[in-house]
Motif scaffolding. Sequence first.
Motif, PDB file in Angstrom:
ATOM      1  N   ALA A 143       7.938  -0.501  15.150  1.00 48.08           N
ATOM      2  CA  ALA A 143       7.086  -1.160  16.145  1.00 48.08           C
ATOM      3  C   ALA A 143       6.565  -2.491  15.621  1.00 48.08           C
ATOM      4  O   ALA A 143       6.496  -3.482  16.361  1.00 48.08           O
ATOM      5  N   THR A 144       6.232  -2.544  14.358  1.00 51.81           N
ATOM      6  CA  THR A 144       5.761  -3.794  13.759  1.00 51.81           C
ATOM      7  C   THR A 144       6.878  -4.823  13.707  1.00 51.81           C
ATOM      8  O   THR A 144       6.656  -6.007  13.977  1.00 51.81           O
ATOM      9  N   GLN A 145       8.087  -4.389  13.411  1.00 49.93           N
ATOM     10  CA  GLN A 145       9.218  -5.319  13.411  1.00 49.93           C
ATOM     11  C   GLN A 145       9.495  -5.843  14.808  1.00 49.93           C
ATOM     12  O   GLN A 145       9.821  -7.024  14.982  1.00 49.93           O
ATOM     13  N   MET A 146       9.355  -5.009  15.811  1.00 46.72           N
ATOM     14  CA  MET A 146       9.544  -5.464  17.191  1.00 46.72           C
ATOM     15  C   MET A 146       8.444  -6.447  17.599  1.00 46.72           C
ATOM     16  O   MET A 146       8.674  -7.362  18.379  1.00 46.72           O
ATOM     17  N   GLU A 147       7.249  -6.254  17.057  1.00 50.81           N
ATOM     18  CA  GLU A 147       6.150  -7.189  17.307  1.00 50.81           C
ATOM     19  C   GLU A 147       6.490  -8.565  16.733  1.00 50.81           C
ATOM     20  O   GLU A 147       6.239  -9.589  17.361  1.00 50.81           O
ATOM     21  N   ILE A 148       7.091  -8.584  15.560  1.00 52.12           N
ATOM     22  CA  ILE A 148       7.494  -9.842  14.934  1.00 52.12           C
ATOM     23  C   ILE A 148       8.578 -10.516  15.767  1.00 52.12           C
ATOM     24  O   ILE A 148       8.525 -11.726  16.024  1.00 52.12           O
ATOM     25  N   VAL A 149       9.548  -9.747  16.212  1.00 51.18           N
ATOM     26  CA  VAL A 149      10.630 -10.308  17.023  1.00 51.18           C
ATOM     27  C   VAL A 149      10.082 -10.865  18.336  1.00 51.18           C
ATOM     28  O   VAL A 149      10.464 -11.951  18.777  1.00 51.18           O
ATOM     29  N   ALA A 150       9.174 -10.144  18.970  1.00 49.60           N
ATOM     30  CA  ALA A 150       8.586 -10.606  20.227  1.00 49.60           C
ATOM     31  C   ALA A 150       7.788 -11.898  20.017  1.00 49.60           C
ATOM     32  O   ALA A 150       7.863 -12.819  20.836  1.00 49.60           O
ATOM     33  N   ALA A 205       0.821  -1.209   0.000  1.00 48.93           N
ATOM     34  CA  ALA A 205       0.000   0.000   0.000  1.00 48.93           C
ATOM     35  C   ALA A 205       0.858   1.263   0.000  1.00 48.93           C
ATOM     36  O   ALA A 205       0.515   2.246  -0.640  1.00 48.93           O
ATOM     37  N   HIS A 206       1.982   1.216   0.712  1.00 43.19           N
ATOM     38  CA  HIS A 206       2.863   2.380   0.831  1.00 43.19           C
ATOM     39  C   HIS A 206       4.302   1.942   0.576  1.00 43.19           C
ATOM     40  O   HIS A 206       5.039   1.665   1.506  1.00 43.19           O
ATOM     41  N   PRO A 207       4.745   1.860  -0.668  1.00 43.52           N
ATOM     42  CA  PRO A 207       6.092   1.377  -0.964  1.00 43.52           C
ATOM     43  C   PRO A 207       7.198   2.242  -0.362  1.00 43.52           C
ATOM     44  O   PRO A 207       8.277   1.760  -0.099  1.00 43.52           O
ATOM     45  N   ASP A 208       6.932   3.520  -0.114  1.00 44.76           N
ATOM     46  CA  ASP A 208       7.947   4.393   0.459  1.00 44.76           C
ATOM     47  C   ASP A 208       7.971   4.362   1.982  1.00 44.76           C
ATOM     48  O   ASP A 208       8.752   5.077   2.606  1.00 44.76           O
ATOM     49  N   ALA A 209       7.140   3.532   2.609  1.00 43.98           N
ATOM     50  CA  ALA A 209       7.041   3.521   4.068  1.00 43.98           C
ATOM     51  C   ALA A 209       8.350   3.093   4.713  1.00 43.98           C
ATOM     52  O   ALA A 209       8.734   3.609   5.752  1.00 43.98           O
ATOM     53  N   ALA A 210       9.054   2.142   4.110  1.00 38.39           N
ATOM     54  CA  ALA A 210      10.303   1.675   4.689  1.00 38.39           C
ATOM     55  C   ALA A 210      11.396   2.733   4.607  1.00 38.39           C
ATOM     56  O   ALA A 210      12.384   2.668   5.324  1.00 38.39           O
ATOM     57  N   LEU A 211      11.236   3.713   3.737  1.00 36.22           N
ATOM     58  CA  LEU A 211      12.242   4.758   3.582  1.00 36.22           C
ATOM     59  C   LEU A 211      12.005   5.930   4.526  1.00 36.22           C
ATOM     60  O   LEU A 211      12.785   6.867   4.556  1.00 36.22           O
ATOM     61  N   VAL A 267       8.299   4.965  12.622  1.00 37.46           N
ATOM     62  CA  VAL A 267       8.078   4.440  13.969  1.00 37.46           C
ATOM     63  C   VAL A 267       7.119   3.255  13.913  1.00 37.46           C
ATOM     64  O   VAL A 267       7.310   2.256  14.614  1.00 37.46           O
ATOM     65  N   TYR A 268       6.113   3.337  13.075  1.00 36.49           N
ATOM     66  CA  TYR A 268       5.156   2.236  12.951  1.00 36.49           C
ATOM     67  C   TYR A 268       5.827   0.988  12.383  1.00 36.49           C
ATOM     68  O   TYR A 268       5.569  -0.119  12.840  1.00 36.49           O
ATOM     69  N   VAL A 269       6.698   1.171  11.403  1.00 34.50           N
ATOM     70  CA  VAL A 269       7.410   0.030  10.826  1.00 34.50           C
ATOM     71  C   VAL A 269       8.314  -0.604  11.875  1.00 34.50           C
ATOM     72  O   VAL A 269       8.372  -1.836  12.008  1.00 34.50           O
TER      73      VAL A 269
END
Length: 89
Positions: A52-59, A35-41, A48-50
């Motif tokens: 937080a989502t990565q930390m959710e995956i790690v947890a 939906a938002h290809p530039d979100a990772a950049l 911050v949302y990206v």
Amino acid sequence: MPRRAPGWVLVVLTWLGGGSMLAWGCWTLITMGHAHPDAALGHNGTTVYVLATQMEIVAGMLVGAIGAHLLAERFSGPRTQASPGVTGL
């Protein structure tokens, strides 16, 4: 005073919670990337949302790994003592 839940109920609920955290975090990253290809950049204020989502995956992965380790340790069978000349790693 309420009774305590059996141990297996707590293990199952913890396992399901960790799995849902992992699955939802992965799903969020996949759909956000489409939906938002530039979100990772860092555009559109989603960095911050990206993270937080990565930390959710790690947890979620951590809960699953620790749970698998504890279950394997618990159900591995009786422990035997090594002979005096053998050292463990």
